[in-house]
Design an enzyme around this catalytic site. Structure first.
Site, PDB file in Angstrom:
ATOM      1  N   HIS A  28      -9.887   5.367  -0.116  1.00 31.54           N
ATOM      2  CA  HIS A  28      -8.880   5.249   0.954  1.00 31.54           C
ATOM      3  C   HIS A  28      -9.379   5.920   2.237  1.00 31.54           C
ATOM      4  CE1 HIS A  28      -5.082   4.555  -1.697  1.00 31.54           C
ATOM      5  NE2 HIS A  28      -6.115   3.881  -2.127  1.00 31.54           N
ATOM      6  N   GLU A  80      -2.976  -0.460  -8.679  1.00 34.94           N
ATOM      7  CA  GLU A  80      -3.842   0.650  -8.260  1.00 34.94           C
ATOM      8  C   GLU A  80      -3.043   1.943  -8.299  1.00 34.94           C
ATOM      9  OE1 GLU A  80      -6.618   0.445  -4.996  1.00 34.94           O
ATOM     10  OE2 GLU A  80      -5.902   2.343  -4.142  1.00 34.94           O
ATOM     11  N   LYS A 129      -8.541  10.377   9.748  1.00 36.10           N
ATOM     12  CA  LYS A 129      -8.340   9.046  10.306  1.00 36.10           C
ATOM     13  C   LYS A 129      -9.348   8.691  11.402  1.00 36.10           C
ATOM     14  CE  LYS A 129      -4.749   8.485   7.756  1.00 36.10           C
ATOM     15  NZ  LYS A 129      -4.782   7.548   6.638  1.00 36.10           N
ATOM     16  N   ASP A 179       0.813  -1.208   0.000  1.00 41.20           N
ATOM     17  CA  ASP A 179       0.000   0.000   0.000  1.00 41.20           C
ATOM     18  C   ASP A 179       0.857   1.273   0.000  1.00 41.20           C
ATOM     19  OD1 ASP A 179      -2.276   1.513   0.090  1.00 41.20           O
ATOM     20  OD2 ASP A 179      -2.709   1.145   2.209  1.00 41.20           O
ATOM     21  N   HIS A 180       0.416   2.223  -0.776  1.00 41.73           N
ATOM     22  CA  HIS A 180       1.089   3.533  -0.832  1.00 41.73           C
ATOM     23  C   HIS A 180       2.592   3.415  -1.060  1.00 41.73           C
ATOM     24  CE1 HIS A 180      -1.879   6.664  -0.390  1.00 41.73           C
ATOM     25  NE2 HIS A 180      -2.578   5.814   0.332  1.00 41.73           N
TER      26      HIS A 180
HETATM   27 ZN    ZN Z   1      -4.472   6.788   0.426  1.00 45.96          ZN
END
Ligand code: ZN
Length: 486
Positions: free
Chosen positions: A337, A263, A305, A162-163
């Site tokens: 996200h 992605e 968050k 991810d990321h």
């Molecule tokens: Zn993100």
């Protein structure tokens, strides 16, 4: 009774009474393999040598191999039992990322995805999360594989690097069998581009020919047009990101060498991605031959968050309608996200995307683990909470949150039974959310972990409590998204 007594009577009615995980019993090539409790540890037992590295034991007339849960044995497990290896899941209509930062959440997640019509990405971490939790990608996937085996989850799960921001990290994740790469293009997105800065920018003629004065009809009643200022701005902001995505795709995906989905994330920008910008990025990537399974724009409003959406829901709904039309037009799914706890947006996301989407969560799984601490060991929770208050300033340099520490109740004035209520309030949630790395890494003067070891011990003891909490909390995410139970 222990697993040793189970071996001569494999097939006995209740393996659990021998400390054997019932759903882990499999046979391969005439050898029985299962997982069992061995004191505080979980081990793999095989009744013959089929590759697991461990101790060969003969006791009470039975011989077996007792193998620890390490990387070498995870690789053997994935080879012998392919359902324990990650697969591509973004091609399914509904997929859902559950970052298990701690390596303990998978049992709860498995229960959720056994019951809901969606496919999980059980292993999902960014480089920042790896650093803050002192884990490796090997460990992240291994931990998912072991639980998947132990609990007999055969539906399939994904693993998301991810990321990721560099070719090196992308290669590292792919080489370990990650089945999805989320390319973070944010270092190549130019923030703070103003109309003034665009004044001197000359649009290369190929772009003016392709876009200026054209109307793009992408169906469903959506048309998009570019004027000169818009086009200049888009090229300045996203030009570098498109080149970067193209470069990474060509290097790792075009050849088909790795069985993984791609992605593209453009969500970590200073301003939301407008539908026009989204269309332009997708259009250019398609023209370059880049095939992505998912794209993550930054939506309007704020996806902070661990708390619900902050912003204008009506505008969100209108823009989501266009973003989803663009995604359908180009043939990929939207990836949402920071999806933790965005309950007010979920019905809109589900509806506008016609039940086809990828949603990522991470922090909320950590928050549920801390809620368990507040319930099961209030005194430990109090110590951590007080430390988090002192660590907040440092942690807030890594995250964009609008936490107001003054709104957090004084826990000295709360009873033990009131502590879990903190997790229903935004400010305490964000306090605990963003300080996770500091909490886990806090050391005592003599160099030991102040909280980490005690936390893991508690979570091991309270596995069922945590699993129940995740089942209901992540289940609520899916229900609000309109995902049916199967
Ligand atoms: Zn993100």
């Amino acid at each position: 009774m222990n697993y040793e007594q189970f071996i001569p009577q494999i097939g006995a009615a209740s393996p659990a009474q021998f400390g054997v995980f019932e759903k882990s019993i499999n046979t391969v090539g005439g050898v029985t393999v299962f997982m069992a409790k061995d004191g505080d540890e979980t081990v793999i037992i095989s009744t013959g040598d089929i590759g697991f590295a461990g101790e060969s034991i003969t006791a009470s007339g039975v011989s077996y191999v007792k193998a620890p849960l390490n990387h070498e044995n995870a690789c053997v497990l994935r080879r012998l039992f392919p359902f324990t290896a990650p697969v591509r899941v973004l091609g399914h209509e509904r997929s859902f990322g559950v970052g298990d930062r701690l390596g303990i959440a998978t049992p709860g997640h498995i229960r959720v995805f056994e019951d809901f019509d969606a496919y999980p990405v059980l292993a999902q971490q960014s480089m920042r999360e790896l650093t803050l939790t002192n884990r490796t990608y090997e460990d992240v996937v291994d931990s998912a594989s072991f639980f998947v085996y132990r609990d007999g989850f055969k539906k399939g799960f994904g693993a998301d690097g991810d990321h990721l921001k560099t070719a090196k990290d992308v290669e590292y994740a792919l080489s370990l069998g990650f089945t999805m790469i989320t390319l973070d293009c944010s270092d190549h997105i130019k923030n703070g581009v103003t109309d003034e800065m665009c004044a001197d920018f000359v649009i290369p003629s190929e772009f003016s020919q392709r876009y200026l004065g054209k109307t793009f009809d992408i169906g469903e009643g959506v048309t998009l047009t570019f004027n000169e200022t818009e086009l200049k701005k888009i090229l300045m902001i996203y030009g570098g990101a498109i080149d970067f995505a193209h470069e990474i795709y060509s290097a790792f995906f075009a050849s088909g060498k790795y069985d993984a989905d791609f992605e593209i994330s453009i969500d970590e920008t200073a301003t939301p991605t407008t539908p026009l910008q989204h269309f332009f990025v997708a259009s250019e990537l398609t023209r370059c031959g880049v095939k992505c399974a998912t794209v993550a724009p930054r939506f309007c409003g704020e996806f902070q968050k661990g708390v619900d959406y902050i912003g204008d829901l009506k505008q969100f709904e209108e823009e989501m309608a266009v973003h989803s039309t663009i995604a359908r037009h180009f043939g990929y799914k939207l990836s949402i996200h920071s999806g933790s706890d965005k309950f007010s947006t979920f019905p809109i996301i589900g509806e506008k995307n016609r039940g086809v989407f990828h949603v990522k969560t991470a922090g909320t799984n950590w928050l549920e683990a801390m809620r368990v601490v507040a319930v099961a060991d209030p005194s430990l929770y109090r110590q951590i909470h007080k430390y988090a208050l002192t660590a907040f300033a440092e942690a807030s340099t890594y995250y964009h949150v609008t936490t107001d520490l003054n709104k957090i109740p004084d826990i000295d004035k709360m009873s033990d039974s009131e502590l879990p209520e903190l997790f229903t309030q935004n400010d305490p949630r964000q306090l605990i959310h963003i300080t996770y790395g500091l909490i886990l890494n806090k050391k005592t003067p003599d160099g030991k972990f102040e909280f980490k070891d005690r936390l893991y011990k508690l979570w091991r003891e309270k596995e069922d409590l945590y699993s129940d909490a995740l089942y209901s909390h992540i289940g609520r995410h899916l229900t609000e998204l309109g995902v049916a139970r199967v």
